[in-house]
Scaffold this active site. Structure first.
Site, short mmCIF file in Angstrom:
data_model
loop_
_atom_site.label_atom_id
_atom_site.label_comp_id
_atom_site.label_asym_id
_atom_site.label_seq_id
_atom_site.Cartn_x
_atom_site.Cartn_y
_atom_site.Cartn_z
N ASP A 162 0.74 -1.12 -0.15
CA ASP A 162 0.00 0.10 0.00
C ASP A 162 0.83 1.34 0.10
O ASP A 162 2.18 1.20 0.63
CB ASP A 162 -0.81 0.09 1.21
CG ASP A 162 -1.80 -1.16 1.42
OD1 ASP A 162 -1.99 -1.83 2.37
OD2 ASP A 162 -2.51 -1.40 0.21
N ASP A 211 -4.37 -3.51 5.77
CA ASP A 211 -4.67 -3.21 7.07
C ASP A 211 -6.14 -3.20 7.49
O ASP A 211 -6.43 -3.27 8.53
CB ASP A 211 -4.30 -1.68 7.49
CG ASP A 211 -4.92 -0.83 6.37
OD1 ASP A 211 -4.58 0.32 6.60
OD2 ASP A 211 -5.42 -1.36 5.50
N ASP A 259 -8.78 -6.87 3.28
CA ASP A 259 -7.54 -7.29 3.02
C ASP A 259 -7.11 -8.79 3.60
O ASP A 259 -6.15 -9.32 2.90
CB ASP A 259 -6.36 -6.38 3.71
CG ASP A 259 -6.27 -4.88 2.91
OD1 ASP A 259 -6.08 -3.97 3.63
OD2 ASP A 259 -6.43 -5.18 1.57
#
Lengths: 907, 214
Positions: free
Chosen positions: A329, A633, A637
């Site tokens: 990310d 997070d 996910d």
């Protein structure tokens, strides 16, 4: 029937629900039909079955057979020590099973974390009465009431809404509250604004809804199913260990059978051959390998914890070292997640594309700051800011520039990811700092003002005027082009750009109907642009450089637009050429083949992505043979984190679900920590190879005595118990110490090891079996014959197993092997580098290991218990000094070999 | 291929939802639809009334879609009566819903669904309803196995269903253990388990177990 496209008044009919709700009996019937509303475990192997497998794999079966024959031979031919051997082998099986089980087993808590996100009870309408029932008893057809602070228990179609705003982050990853309505919707189910999804939370307002899916049938249940159903599979190290044990077991069996047959051929008795065969098998099998691997992984995970990476599964320690792709990310991992206002642009003569922040007296600038402050949901309490990072940055900047404004917020059209803007209606009460322009003073007395902020492409089209130094002028094409140019300049610098506008209104809009909202957000006056930056973490460029040198690809995932994503990627050194950028809306339309083609490119960025897309990318990369690490997070996910070879959750900003699903947690959310962990993981693999080399070196001096015994009809130089003393005793701690070696200097300058690269390859085997092993074998036989010779033994003379001279001779053989291994421990510290160049004293554990090894040997040689168990007898110290020459010689020989390897680049 | 479709309806909501698959297939194939409720002799009046109401609603829905529909309400042994109706009316395919206890029971053997599959002389589609709010599949996953003789009808069925809902079909090559497993005997099921049971229990979407006419 699509539940979201039905008008609210038809929903009850289609779900066969009376207006006053299900009656209790009907609810009970539906409960028996559809089951309770709960998150269930996907059926998996039971703990008992997993434990049983540790006792039934190939190596274990081999050892069971060996134990069986040992017990059998004790029964049929007692007094040969076979009973002790049998118990020792069984002990080895249990030790190995225990250690492997510890490595592989991890309690599955991801689903428990998901279950916590559902409420315990909920208000329902049943038989005309509103009451509280357990969430687990909710059934399809139940009419539920949800209000501020409630968690939604099941997927429900909203039939009445009263200003309800929800947080759909568990499903979409977006924490921005979204409005919900009761009207019908023709689009996709997951995007429908009239559905309240299980696991989401009501931020404000209230609603009445009809449940249509419960338990594992909900979207939340789908995530739980994906999270629970993904079987991680064997790690690369586990696969290697299995290969190694199979190779070794095959060699051991073949040798045992061969020499058993050979023994018959040369006329030895059945029991001699049998003992010999069992001895060969035991000598070949590295009994201490699995415990040493496990303990080494545990030590590796401790070192990683010191470097802020918390490992949850032991095998992940080594898997990290083989990672070839990191899917990361951007926000919060590559960047600090601390938005800052970097640039401000207003259309005010003289026309500068970028004016300095905080210049007082420029009315457009002041208006810009006012909108930033008032069209904002972030809050400041006692100097501490809370809320969305972007809004906090805007609020901070505005308060610093113009002081705190007091304004009454009359109503709001909240932000949503579709409109990409928000509008507030405010009545400004008081001014803040001095020097506010006339325009602002005028606004103070005006009734209401609508302030709008949002994405440039959604705000500018709503504007028909522009504010230029206190004057509202029509927004012509030339000015639009100039504004677009300024926007492009700012996004090209990697800034997230927001546009701001306002409109004075005579009276407050109630904003209850769509037409009012449309009218409000039209004919706005464009004020300016603010560019914000989420600065990269300072360690990231260096970490990326390290990854590049280590041959690891990095793929960035972000919700930002492509220009911003590319600019950030260039700033941190992630891309140097022309990257392939895949946007979310294109990603959905791409076939797997097209996606594979995109992923084949060296530099790839995924922009405007949502977390659910990650799993598809991970799946394709794994299918291409890559070893994938992925960060995450959020709740959604979790499936991608489970599927990846290494799932990495954020320790600070991650949800419990993500942390439970992951293999590793970054305690500081920092990308650089991933790279440090990879370095440690590579070091662990190198170290495992070092101690495999070390352990296997002692195989040859254990096998050669048996061969000599069989071929030359000499007394057996090394008993089976003495072999076990080395494999499970003296060798263990020094091998572990090798596991604590620091990463070698070049470890991150080589590409990740390929899937075909073996732990036990020819160079490692040949070094152990053909070079170090024969030296140790020579030492052992020298010690054996030296003692026999000194005691007056004649060739061909048979010696009883309890004969003192014989026991001393075997003790000397054993001691020679141990001393040689003490020299070998220094030799095995590196594969190519000289032991002196890596620092002799950099690993204190080596000395501790060596000391323990020698103390243990002293115990075996001189203590009565050691003598009784291992069949040894005390020997003179001068023999030790003589044998020490072999230890030193082995070390010297290995240094010479490394010199030639370095010089001539022989692997 | 399907000119006459029968949907077995009972007092449970999921049988009504399952019948909607039959309605859409009938519309797509231009078939006549039989909505059939056979009341067991031990059924309570309340359950009987509920089933009748389901029949009524389904009939109205079928009529609205321009489907030629007929309702049948009788008492007796459901399997025996349905079989007789299938033979008499030359029904091509029967739809029925699973019940929760069918899924929870250890052995798939001995359930009405399995009996329908084995004993009816026509194609049978047993529907496991997981999601009553999404009767409009966007994607249909179809396991296929080479060498299976009834692939034509399976393909036709999947294609028509996809046509009825505007869905995408995803055929995949299935391992031997899934297709054909509904015919597994009791002993083999006891020893090796039943993949059909596993699929019924674990699949998080609507499921149709389709047995083509042999």
């Amino acid at each position: 029937m699509k539940i979201q496209s039905l008008p609210a008044e038809e929903v009850l009919k289609h779900l066969v629900v009376p207006e006053d709700g299900l009656h209790q009996k009907a609810a009970e019937r539906r409960l028996s039909e559809f089951g309770p509303n709960e998150i269930k475990e996907v059926k998996k192997k039971s703990l008992l079955k997993k434990l049983t497998e540790q006792f039934t794999h190939f190596l274990a079966i081999l050892l069971w057979v060996g134990a069986f024959f040992s017990f059998l031979s004790e029964y049929l031919h007692p007094g040969e020590g076979m009973l002790t051997l049998g118990f020792a082998i069984v002990g080895v099986i249990f030790i190995n099973a225990g250690f492997t089980f510890i490595q592989e087993h991890r309690a599955e808590k991801a689903l428990a974390a998901l279950r916590k996100m559902l409420p315990a009870s909920v208000r329902v309408l049943r038989g005309g009465e509103e009451r509280e029932v357990l969430s687990a008893d909710i059934v399809p057809g139940d009419i539920i009431f949800i209000s501020e602070g409630d968690r939604v228990p099941a997927d429900a179609r909203i039939i009445q809404a009263s200003g309800i705003m929800m947080n759909n982050a568990p499903l979409t990853g977006e924490s921005e509250p979204v409005p919900r309505t009761s009207g019908s919707f023709e689009g996709e189910f997951i995007e429908s604004p009239n559905i309240a999804f299980a696991g989401t939370t009501v931020i404000s307002g209230s609603a009445k809804a009809v449940v249509f899916a419960t338990g594992m049938s909900t979207e939340f249940g789908r995530i739980a199913h994906l999270t629970g159903a993904v079987e991680p599979g064997l790690s690369p190290l586990q696969k290697e260990i299995i290969k190694v044990t199979r190779i070794v077991a095959a060699i051991a069996t073949l040798m045992g059978v061969f020499f058993f047959a050979l023994g018959f051929f040369i006329g030895r008795s059945f029991w001699e051959n049998f003992i010999f065969a069992v001895g060969i098998i035991v000598a070949n099998v590295p009994e201490g390998l699995l415990p040493t691997v496990t303990l080494s992984l545990a030590m590796g995970s401790q070192r990683m914890a010191k470097r802020r990476a918390l490992i949850k599964t032991l095998t992940s320690v080594e898997t990290l070292g083989s990672v070839s792709v990191i899917c990361t990310d951007k926000t919060g991992t590559l960047t600090q997640n601390k938005m800052e206002v970097k640039r401000v642009w207003t259309a005010s003569p003289p026309r500068h594309p970028l004016i300095k922040e905080g210049s007082v007296g420029n009315s457009s600038h002041d208006m810009l700051m006012k909108i930033s402050q008032l069209c904002n949901n972030a809050k400041s309490v006692d100097g501490k800011y809370t809320g969305d990072p972007t809004e906090i940055a805007l609020l901070k900047k505005a308060v610093e520039t113009t002081g705190e404004l007091k304004a009454e917020r009359i109503s709001e059209i909240p932000f949503d990811s579709e409109r990409k803007r928000m509008t507030t209606i405010n009545k400004v009460i008081s001014a803040g700092a001095e020097g506010l322009s006339t325009l602002n003073s005028q606004l103070l007395t005006s009734s209401f003002t609508a302030f709008t902020k949002g994405a440039f492409e959604t705000v500018l089209p709503l504007c028909s005027n522009v504010l230029m130094n206190g004057i509202v002028a029509p927004l012509d094409d030339a000015m639009r082009r100039e504004i677009s140019g300024a926007h492009d300049t700012m996004t090209g610098k990697g800034l997230r750009v927001l546009a701001f506008a306002y409109k004075e209104i005579e009276e407050s809009y109630k904003l209850k109907v769509k037409s009012e909202k449309l009218e409000l957000e039209s004919d706005l006056t464009f004020v300016g642009l603010i560019g914000l930056e989420d600065p990269p973490r300072p360690e990231v460029p260096e970490a990326i450089k390290k990854c590049r040198e280590a041959g690891i690809r990095i793929i960035m995932f972000t919700g930002d637009n492509s220009r911003t994503a590319e600019a950030i990627a260039r700033e941190i050194g992630l891309v140097k050429e022309a990257p392939v950028i895949v946007e979310g809306r294109d990603f959905i339309r791409m076939t797997d083949r097209e996606l594979r083609g995109a992923l084949d490119n060296k530099e790839v960025i995924f922009s405007r992505m949502s977390p659910k897309h990650k799993m598809r990318v991970v799946s394709i990369l794994k299918g291409e043979g890559e070893r994938v690490a992925v960060t995450g997070d959020g709740v959604n996910d979790a499936p991608a984190l489970k599927m990846a070879d290494i799932g990495i959750a954020m320790g600070l900003s991650g949800t419990d679900v993500a942390k439970e699903a992951a293999d590793m947690i970054l305690l500081d959310d920092n990308f650089a920590t991933i790279v440090n962990a990879i370095e440690e993981g590579r070091a662990v693999y190198e170290n495992i190879r070092k101690f495999v080399s070390y352990i296997f070196s002692s195989n040859i001096p254990e096998i050669i005595p048996y061969l000599a015994y069989a071929i030359f009809r000499i007394p057996l130089p090394l008993t089976i118990m003495q072999i076990l003393a080395v494999d499970l005793g003296t060798d263990m701690l020094p091998a572990l110490a090798l596991g604590a070696e620091k990463p070698s200097p070049g470890v991150m300058k080589r590409p990740p090891r390929g899937p075909k690269e073996r732990l036990l390859n020819f160079p490692t085997l040949s070094r152990a079996y053909l070079f170090l092993g024969p030296i140790e074998a020579a030492a052992g036989l020298f010690g054996f014959f030296y003692v026999l010779n000194s005691g007056g033994w004649k060739w061909g003379e048979a010696l009883a197993s309890d004969n003192t001279l014989y026991m001393q001779a075997t003790t000397a053989c054993l001691t020679a092997i141990v001393i040689s291994q003490a020299g070998n421990i220094f030799a095995c510290r590196s594969m190519r580098e000289s032991a002196f160049s890596i620092g002799f004293f950099t690993n204190r554990l080596i000395f501790i290991g060596m000391a323990v090894e020698l103390i243990l040997q002293l115990f075996i040689v001189y203590h009565p218990w050691g003598n009784a168990v291992f069949g040894t007898h005390p020997i003179g110290f001068r023999i030790w000094f003589m044998l020490a020459i072999f230890g030193i010689s082995l070390f010297a020989a290995e240094e010479l070999r490394k010199y030639f390897v370095r010089r001539y680049s022989v692997v | 291929m399907y000119k006459r479709i029968l949907s077995a309806v009972n007092e449970f909501l999921n049988s009504e939802v399952a019948a909607k698959y039959a309605i859409h297939l009938a519309k797509e194939c231009g078939a006549k639809l039989y909505l059939c409720f056979i009341a067991d002799n031990s059924l309570s009046k309340e359950s009987f009334n509920r089933a009748e109401e389901s029949l009524k609603r389904l009939f109205i829905q079928a009529e609205r879609l321009g489907i030629e529909a007929e309702t049948i309400t009788e008492t007796g042994d459901p399997l025996k009566r349905i079989r007789e109706i299938v033979i008499k009316e030359k029904v091509d395919i029967v739809f029925a819903a699973t019940r929760r206890k069918d899924i929870e029971r250890r052995f798939y053997e001995g359930t009405l669904s399995r009996s329908l599959m084995l004993k009816l002389p026509c194609s049978v589609a047993i529907v496991r309803v997981a999601h009553i709010g999404k009767l409009h599949p966007k994607k249909i996953l179809v396991p296929m196995r080479t060498g299976a003789g009834t692939i034509d009808e399976k393909a036709f069925f999947a294609a028509r269903l996809a046509g009825a809902f505007g869905s995408k079909v995803f055929p995949f090559h299935s391992p031997k253990s899934i297709t054909g497993a509904s015919r597994r005997g009791l002993l083999k099921t006891a020893i090796k388990g039943s993949p059909v049971e596993d699929v019924l229990r674990e699949t998080p979407c609507d499921l149709i177990i389709f047995k083509p006419r042999t």
